[in-house]
Write a protein that holds these residues in place. Structure first.
Motif, short mmCIF file in Angstrom:
data_model
loop_
_atom_site.label_atom_id
_atom_site.label_comp_id
_atom_site.label_asym_id
_atom_site.label_seq_id
_atom_site.Cartn_x
_atom_site.Cartn_y
_atom_site.Cartn_z
N VAL A 89 4.44 6.69 -6.82
CA VAL A 89 4.03 5.67 -5.86
C VAL A 89 3.38 6.35 -4.67
CG1 VAL A 89 4.83 3.93 -4.23
CG2 VAL A 89 5.74 3.98 -6.54
N ASN A 90 2.22 5.85 -4.27
CA ASN A 90 1.56 6.36 -3.07
C ASN A 90 2.03 5.56 -1.87
OD1 ASN A 90 -0.09 7.27 -1.05
ND2 ASN A 90 -2.02 6.83 -2.09
N TYR A 91 2.77 6.19 -0.95
CA TYR A 91 3.31 5.52 0.23
C TYR A 91 2.21 4.88 1.05
CZ TYR A 91 5.81 4.99 4.69
OH TYR A 91 6.36 4.50 5.84
N PHE A 92 1.00 5.47 1.03
CA PHE A 92 -0.10 4.98 1.86
C PHE A 92 -1.03 4.03 1.11
CE2 PHE A 92 1.12 9.18 3.50
CZ PHE A 92 1.51 8.82 4.78
N ALA A 93 -0.71 3.72 -0.14
CA ALA A 93 -1.57 2.82 -0.91
C ALA A 93 -1.53 1.42 -0.31
CB ALA A 93 -1.12 2.76 -2.36
N LYS A 94 -2.68 0.76 -0.29
CA LYS A 94 -2.79 -0.56 0.32
C LYS A 94 -2.46 -1.65 -0.70
CE LYS A 94 -3.96 1.12 4.29
NZ LYS A 94 -2.98 1.10 5.39
N ASP A 95 -1.17 -1.80 -0.98
CA ASP A 95 -0.72 -2.84 -1.90
C ASP A 95 0.46 -3.56 -1.26
OD1 ASP A 95 -0.66 -4.38 -4.17
OD2 ASP A 95 0.56 -2.96 -5.30
N GLU A 96 0.27 -3.94 0.02
CA GLU A 96 1.37 -4.42 0.84
C GLU A 96 2.05 -5.67 0.29
OE1 GLU A 96 -1.65 -3.75 1.91
OE2 GLU A 96 -1.65 -2.49 3.71
N ALA A 97 1.26 -6.52 -0.39
CA ALA A 97 1.81 -7.78 -0.87
C ALA A 97 2.95 -7.58 -1.87
CB ALA A 97 0.71 -8.62 -1.52
N TYR A 98 2.98 -6.43 -2.53
CA TYR A 98 4.00 -6.17 -3.53
C TYR A 98 4.83 -4.92 -3.20
CZ TYR A 98 1.48 -9.63 -6.28
OH TYR A 98 0.88 -10.79 -6.71
N GLN A 99 4.96 -4.61 -1.92
CA GLN A 99 5.73 -3.44 -1.52
C GLN A 99 6.81 -3.77 -0.49
OE1 GLN A 99 2.66 -0.61 -0.28
NE2 GLN A 99 2.80 0.40 -2.26
N PRO A 100 7.67 -4.72 -0.76
CA PRO A 100 8.69 -5.07 0.24
C PRO A 100 9.77 -4.01 0.43
CG PRO A 100 9.11 -6.25 -1.79
CD PRO A 100 7.78 -5.56 -1.96
N LEU A 101 9.89 -3.10 -0.54
CA LEU A 101 10.97 -2.09 -0.47
C LEU A 101 10.43 -0.66 -0.43
CD1 LEU A 101 13.55 -3.63 -2.99
CD2 LEU A 101 13.53 -3.80 -0.49
N ILE A 102 9.15 -0.48 -0.15
CA ILE A 102 8.59 0.87 -0.15
C ILE A 102 9.26 1.76 0.89
CG2 ILE A 102 6.74 0.22 1.45
CD1 ILE A 102 6.43 2.74 -1.46
N HIS A 103 9.75 1.15 1.98
CA HIS A 103 10.38 1.94 3.05
C HIS A 103 11.79 2.41 2.70
CE1 HIS A 103 12.05 -1.98 3.36
NE2 HIS A 103 12.56 -1.86 4.57
N MET A 104 12.34 1.93 1.59
CA MET A 104 13.71 2.29 1.24
C MET A 104 13.84 3.74 0.81
SD MET A 104 15.40 -0.44 1.84
CE MET A 104 16.94 -0.09 1.04
N TRP A 105 12.72 4.42 0.61
CA TRP A 105 12.79 5.84 0.23
C TRP A 105 13.53 6.65 1.29
CZ3 TRP A 105 11.08 9.94 3.06
CH2 TRP A 105 10.24 9.66 4.15
N SER A 106 13.31 6.32 2.56
CA SER A 106 13.93 7.12 3.63
C SER A 106 15.44 6.93 3.66
CB SER A 106 13.32 6.77 4.99
OG SER A 106 13.56 5.40 5.32
N LEU A 107 15.89 5.72 3.35
CA LEU A 107 17.33 5.47 3.26
C LEU A 107 17.93 6.29 2.13
CD1 LEU A 107 19.56 3.79 4.58
CD2 LEU A 107 19.14 2.03 2.87
N GLY A 108 17.17 6.42 1.03
CA GLY A 108 17.64 7.24 -0.08
C GLY A 108 17.81 8.69 0.32
N GLN A 165 9.52 -4.33 6.83
CA GLN A 165 8.59 -4.15 5.71
C GLN A 165 8.56 -5.35 4.76
OE1 GLN A 165 6.26 -2.00 5.33
NE2 GLN A 165 5.63 -2.72 3.31
N PRO A 166 9.71 -5.95 4.40
CA PRO A 166 9.63 -7.19 3.61
C PRO A 166 8.82 -8.27 4.31
CG PRO A 166 11.85 -6.31 3.51
CD PRO A 166 11.11 -5.49 4.53
N LEU A 167 8.97 -8.41 5.62
CA LEU A 167 8.19 -9.41 6.36
C LEU A 167 6.70 -9.14 6.25
CD1 LEU A 167 10.32 -9.94 9.58
CD2 LEU A 167 9.67 -11.70 7.93
N ILE A 168 6.30 -7.89 6.43
CA ILE A 168 4.89 -7.53 6.29
C ILE A 168 4.40 -7.85 4.88
CG2 ILE A 168 3.29 -5.57 6.20
CD1 ILE A 168 4.88 -4.33 8.50
N SER A 169 5.20 -7.52 3.89
CA SER A 169 4.85 -7.78 2.51
C SER A 169 4.68 -9.28 2.26
CB SER A 169 5.92 -7.20 1.58
OG SER A 169 5.61 -7.43 0.23
N PHE A 170 5.59 -10.09 2.79
CA PHE A 170 5.51 -11.54 2.59
C PHE A 170 4.25 -12.10 3.25
CE2 PHE A 170 10.46 -11.65 2.61
CZ PHE A 170 10.48 -10.98 1.40
#
Length: 630
Positions: free
Chosen positions: A119-138, A294-299
C-alpha cells in the motif's frame, strides 16, 4: 511520574499537522512527520514509566498492559465499529473485502504489516482508505510488546548496558531505514524495525534524563535548545512532501527536535506555548482525534463533497475534536480510573472483557475477507446492488492470474504484458481472436512497469515486479501476437531511467523502443494499447445497500472522460509506432471516444472505476478490437 503539560502540547502539534496533511493543506506538505513526534513521545513516556517502576521494584507486565489497553482500546473499538458499519452499507465487494483485511489486522495491531505488502501511504485513494493511518498504531503496539522485555532483562542482568543497548538498536534501525529508503521499499515506511529508531530516540532521551536527573543547563541554553527543537519539527513539516525520501534521515530531524523540547523544559516561549490550555486540551484528546480524523476524510471523499483543503481541515477538525472530547470524557477517562481502582480484581475483569472484543473484530474482518466482501448482503438487502456488482466486476481476476503465467509449450498465440490497465483488455482480446485458454500467456501485475530495461522502484512485495521483468525477457517462445500496455500517465517518480529531458508520453520512448524491438524477435506482430481514458463519475455507481436503479441511471449519464487533451497528445506519440507494419497501436480513445464518448450501454457502465474496464464492456471492446485487427 510527574505530569508535563508541554508534552501534551507537543501531541497537539503532532496530531494537527497530520490532520492538516491528510486534509490536503499544501503549506504543511510534510505534516506526516507529526507521527514521528508521537513515536518519540511514546518511547520517552513508556521508558520513564517502566524504568521508575523497576527502580522501585514495582513493575508488573500485567499492570502495564492493563494501562495500555485502557488507553488504546476504547477509541479503537469505536473507530473500527463506525468504519465497519459504513463499509457494510456503502462499499462494493472489492473494497469491503479490502476493508475486512484492514479490520482484521488493525484489531490486533498489525495494520502496518498488511500495508507493508504494497500500500502506498501517499496514494490518492482517500475514499477507500479509512484505516490507512492505523499503521502507526501497529508500530507502537508492537514496540510496547518488545521494548519492555528488552528493558527489563537488561535492567536485571546488565543495568549499565541499558543506554548502549538502546543506542545499538537505534543505529541498526536507522541503518535499515536509510537502506530501505534508498531502495524505495514500501515496507520501510510501515514496519517496526525500520521505524523503531524514532521510538528509540524517545527511549534514549528518557534514559539520559533519568541517569542525569535532568540536564543542569542554564535557562538561556535551555530556551535556545527548545527553540532549536521547535525549528527541527517545523521545518520538515514545511519543506518535505510526498515525494521526499522518508523515513530515513529525514525522519531523524523532527525526532531530535522532539527530544530537545522534552529534555529542556524552561520558562521560555516554547514551553509556555506548548503548555497553553488549548494546546493541552488538544493534546489530551489527541489519540481519539487521530483515530477519528482519517475515517471522516475518507467518508467526505466517498460522498464527493468537493470541499477545499481548508474546508476539509475545518470540518474534520471540528467533528473529530467534538467526538474525541466525548470519547475522552465519557469513555477513556472512566476506563483509566477503572485501571487505577483499588478493586484490582474487578478492574482486571472489566479490562479483560473489553480486550476480549478484539477477537470479535478480527473474526468479523476475516469473515468479510473470506466471503468476497460479504456479497450476500446485497443478495438479501438489495438485489439491484448485486446486479451492479456482477456487471461492474473486473474480468481479469475471474479468468486469469497475476504474475508469470507462461506455458512450457514452444509456441502460443498471444503473450500479454503489462499492468492492471492491460489486464482488462485480455478477455476482450481473447474473445476477438477466438482463442482457447492454452493459447494465452500472461505476464502481468498491477502497479508494475514491465518494459525492457526499466529501472523501477517497486511499491509492492507480494509479487516482485523486477523479478517478473527478468523472467519475461528470458522467454524464448514464439508468438503470433505480443500485446502490451501500461498506465502511461502514471509512474512519474517510480521509473528512474526515463529519457532525459523528455516530457509527457515521450519520456517512454527509449523503454518502449527497446521493448518493441525485443518482442518483434519472438512475435509476428506487436500490439500496443495507447493512453487510457480517465473517467469521472464511477464512484457514484459503486454498488451499496442504498443503491437504487433510478439514481444509478441518473449517475450513469453523468460519466465523462476528463483527460481528452492528454489522449490527443498520446495519439501523436504512439502514431509513430504504426509506421512499422509489424506493430499495431490500438487507441482506447478510438474505442470509447470517436465523435462522442460512449462510456455505458444504457444499463451498465463500461468502467468499474476511473480507469479499469468492467465486465459490461467486454463485448463492446471485443467488437472494436476485431475491427482494428482486420
Amino acid at each position: 511520574m510527574k505530569y508535563r503539560s508541554d508534552i501534551d502540547g507537543l501531541r497537539a502539534i503532532a496530531v494537527m499537522s497530520v490532520v492538516a496533511f491528510h486534509s490536503g493543506i499544501t503549506a504543511l506538505s510534510g505534516g506526516y512527520v507529526g507521527v514521528d513526534v508521537f513515536f518519540v513521545i511514546s518511547g520517552y513516556l513508556i521508558t520513564t514509566l517502566i524504568y521508575n517502576e523497576m527502580k522501585n521494584n514495582d513493575f508488573s507486565f500485567g499492570r502495564f498492559y492493563k494501562r495500555r489497553a485502557a488507553r488504546l482500546l476504547p477509541a479503537l473499538f469505536i473507530t473500527l465499529f463506525v468504519v465497519l458499519v459504513f463499509g457494510f452499507i456503502n462499499y462494493n465487494n472489492k473494497t469491503f473485502d479490502n476493508l475486512g483485511k484492514e479490520i482484521f489486522f488493525s484489531s490486533f495491531g498489525g495494520a502496518n504489516i498488511l500495508f507493508a505488502q504494497g500500500v502506498n501511504y501517499f496514494a490518492k485513494d482517500e475514499a477507500y482508505q479509512p484505516l490507512i493511518h492505523m499503521w502507526s498504531l501497529g508500530v507502537e503496539e508492537q514496540f510496547y510488546i518488545i521494548w519492555p522485555v528488552i528493558l527489563l532483562l537488561t535492567y536485571k542482568f546488565a543495568k549499565k548496558l541499558i543506554i548502549p543497548v538502546a543506542s545499538i538498536l537505534f543505529f541498526i534501525s536507522l541503518g535499515l531505514s536509510i537502506n530501505s529508503v534508498a531502495e524505495g521499499q514500501t515496507k520501510g515506511y510501515f514496519l517496526l524495525h525500520y521505524r523503531a529508531f524514532e521510538l528509540l530516540v524517545g527511549v534514549i532521551t528518557a534514559l539520559l534524563i533519568l541517569k542525569n536527573k535532568g540536564f543542569n543547563f542554564s535557562e538561556n541554553v535551555k530556551q535556545v535548545l527548545s527553540y532549536t527543537g521547535l525549528f527541527l519539527i517545523a521545518v520538515p513539516m514545511l519543506i518535505l512532501d510526498e515525494t521526499s525520501k522518508f523515513p530515513g534521515v529525514n525522519a531523524l530531524w523532527p525526532c531530535i527536535g522532539t527530544a530537545l523540547i522534552i529534555s529542556f523544559p524552561n520558562n521560555g516561549l516554547v514551553t509556555k506555548l506548548l503548555s497553553h490550555k488549548w494546546m493541552v486540551f488538544v493534546g489530551l484528546i489527541s489519540y481519539p482525534l487521530y483515530l477519528y480524523h482519517q475515517p471522516l476524510i475518507s467518508f467526505i471523499y466517498f460522498f464527493n463533497l468537493q470541499l477545499s483543503s481548508l474546508e476539509m481541515f475545518s470540518v474534520v477538525t471540528l467533528i473529530s475534536t467534538v467526538a474525541a472530547w466525548l470519547t475522552y470524557k465519557y469513555v477513556e477517562k472512566p476506563c483509566r480510573r477503572m485501571v487505577h481502582s483499588t478493586e484490582s480484581k474487578a478492574s482486571t475483569i472489566k479490562i479483560a472483557s473489553m480486550a476480549a472484543l478484539i477477537p470479535m473484530f478480527a473474526v468479523v474482518g476475516l469473515f468479510i475477507a473470506k466471503t468476497n466482501g460479504f456479497e450476500a448482503r446485497f443478495k438479501y438487502l438489495n438485489p439491484f446492488a448485486l446486479e451492479i456488482s456482477a456487471a461492474h466486476s473486473q474480468t481479469f481476476h475471474e479468468n486469469f492470474e497475476r504474475g508469470f503465467k507462461v506455458s512450457d509449450s514452444k509456441e502460443s498465440s498471444v503473450l500479454f504484458v503489462g499492468d492492471s490497465v492491460l489486464q482488462h483488455y485480455i478477455l476482450p482480446m481473447k474473445l476477438a481472436l477466438n482463442l482457447a485458454d492454452d493459447d494465452v500467456d500472461t505476464v502481468t501485475r498491477g502497479g508494475c512497469v514491465l518494459l525492457k530495461g526499466a529501472d523501477f522502484i517497486d511499491k509492492f512485495s507480494d509479487i516482485s515486479c523486477n523479478d517478473l521483468r527478468v523472467d519475461l525477457y528470458n522467454v524464448e517462445k514464439k508468438y503470433k501476437y505480443v500485446v502490451l500496455s501500461q498506465a502511461w500517465s502514471s509512474y512519474g517518480s517510480s521509473v528512474l531511467n526515463f529519457d532525459d529531458g523528455a516530457n509527457g508520453y515521450s519520456k517512454w520512448s527509449g523503454l518502449l523502443d527497446n521493448t518493441v524491438e525485443h518482442f518483434l524477435k519472438i512475435a509476428d506482430k506487436v500490439i500496443i494499447f495507447g493512453a487510457h481514458p480517465q473517467v469521472n463519475g464511477t464512484l457514484s455507481l459503486q454498488p451499496s445497500i442504498t443503491s437504487s436503479k433510478e439514481t444509478f441511471i441518473n449517475h450513469l449519464n453523468r460519466l465523462e472522460v476528463t483527460n481528452i487533451s492528454q489522449l490527443n497528445q498520446a495519439s501523436s506519440f504512439f502514431e509513430r509506432y504504426n509506421q512499422n507494419k509489424d506493430v499495431l497501436v490500438i487507441e482506447p480513445s478510438d474505442i470509447f471516444c470517436q465523435e462522442a464518448c460512449t462510456l455505458h450501454n444504457g444499463e451498465w457502465s463500461f468502467y468499474s472505476d476511473s480507469q479499469h474496464l468492467s465486465n459490461a464492456a467486454t463485448d463492446y471492446v471485443s467488437s472494436h478490437i476485431t475491427k482494428s485487427l482486420l
